[in-house]
Motif scaffolding. Structure first.
Motif, mmCIF file in Angstrom:
data_model
loop_
_atom_site.group_PDB
_atom_site.id
_atom_site.type_symbol
_atom_site.label_atom_id
_atom_site.label_comp_id
_atom_site.label_asym_id
_atom_site.label_seq_id
_atom_site.Cartn_x
_atom_site.Cartn_y
_atom_site.Cartn_z
ATOM 1 N N LEU A 69 3.980 -8.121 -11.714
ATOM 2 C CA LEU A 69 2.702 -7.598 -11.233
ATOM 3 C C LEU A 69 2.826 -7.055 -9.805
ATOM 4 C CD1 LEU A 69 0.319 -10.355 -12.614
ATOM 5 C CD2 LEU A 69 0.489 -7.990 -13.397
ATOM 6 N N LEU A 70 3.562 -7.780 -8.955
ATOM 7 C CA LEU A 70 3.751 -7.315 -7.582
ATOM 8 C C LEU A 70 4.573 -6.030 -7.541
ATOM 9 C CD1 LEU A 70 4.364 -10.730 -5.814
ATOM 10 C CD2 LEU A 70 2.345 -9.286 -5.662
ATOM 11 N N TRP A 71 5.615 -5.941 -8.387
ATOM 12 C CA TRP A 71 6.431 -4.730 -8.443
ATOM 13 C C TRP A 71 5.580 -3.544 -8.870
ATOM 14 C CZ3 TRP A 71 7.469 -1.272 -12.317
ATOM 15 C CH2 TRP A 71 8.438 -0.335 -12.040
ATOM 16 N N ARG A 72 4.725 -3.756 -9.873
ATOM 17 C CA ARG A 72 3.868 -2.675 -10.374
ATOM 18 C C ARG A 72 2.889 -2.215 -9.296
ATOM 19 N NH1 ARG A 72 -1.046 -2.362 -14.022
ATOM 20 N NH2 ARG A 72 -0.742 -0.433 -15.178
ATOM 21 N N ALA A 73 2.312 -3.156 -8.567
ATOM 22 C CA ALA A 73 1.385 -2.791 -7.489
ATOM 23 C C ALA A 73 2.101 -1.984 -6.408
ATOM 24 C CB ALA A 73 0.754 -4.049 -6.902
#
Length: 117
Positions: A69-73
């Motif tokens: 999720l952090l990578w996608r953000a």
């Protein structure tokens, strides 16, 4: 080990063999032994259980999912920043270029005459 080592790691107000005296002692025991941490502020309602954050809906978020999720953000932030800079670059006024097509023979004659080459 010495006799003074407390395997339960209870707070000093909670003597072994007795019931928990207050909510503070119980929260401390859950924090130290079971690694349950209640979060505050914008994370109110969330808690840590072991290595995983737990949502108020009692849904655990594994580390791998959180990293995704952090990578996608971050990827979306980079994409949006690139789009914004490209739009700003395109919005700047561009200098006009005038293209003139001239026959090379005519140009030579005009500038050097007929004897030069």
């Amino acid at each position: 080990m010495s006799d003074s080592y407390n395997i339960d790691r209870r707070p000093p107000c909670w003597l072994p063999g007795e019931q928990c005296p207050n909510a503070c002692a119980s929260a401390h025991h859950r924090h130290v032994i079971e690694n349950h941490v209640e979060l505050h502020g914008p994370w109110a309602g969330w808690r840590l259980a072991g290595r995983d954050p737990v949502a108020p809906s009692v849904e655990r978020i594994p580390e791998r999912r959180l990293r995704g999720l952090l990578w996608r953000a971050d990827a979306f932030d980079l994409r949006d920043a690139t789009r914004k800079s490209n739009a700003a670059r395109k919005a700047r006024p561009q200098s006009m270029v005038k293209v003139v097509v001239v026959d090379l023979g005519e140009w030579r004659e005009c500038h050097f005459g007929t004897r030069a080459g």
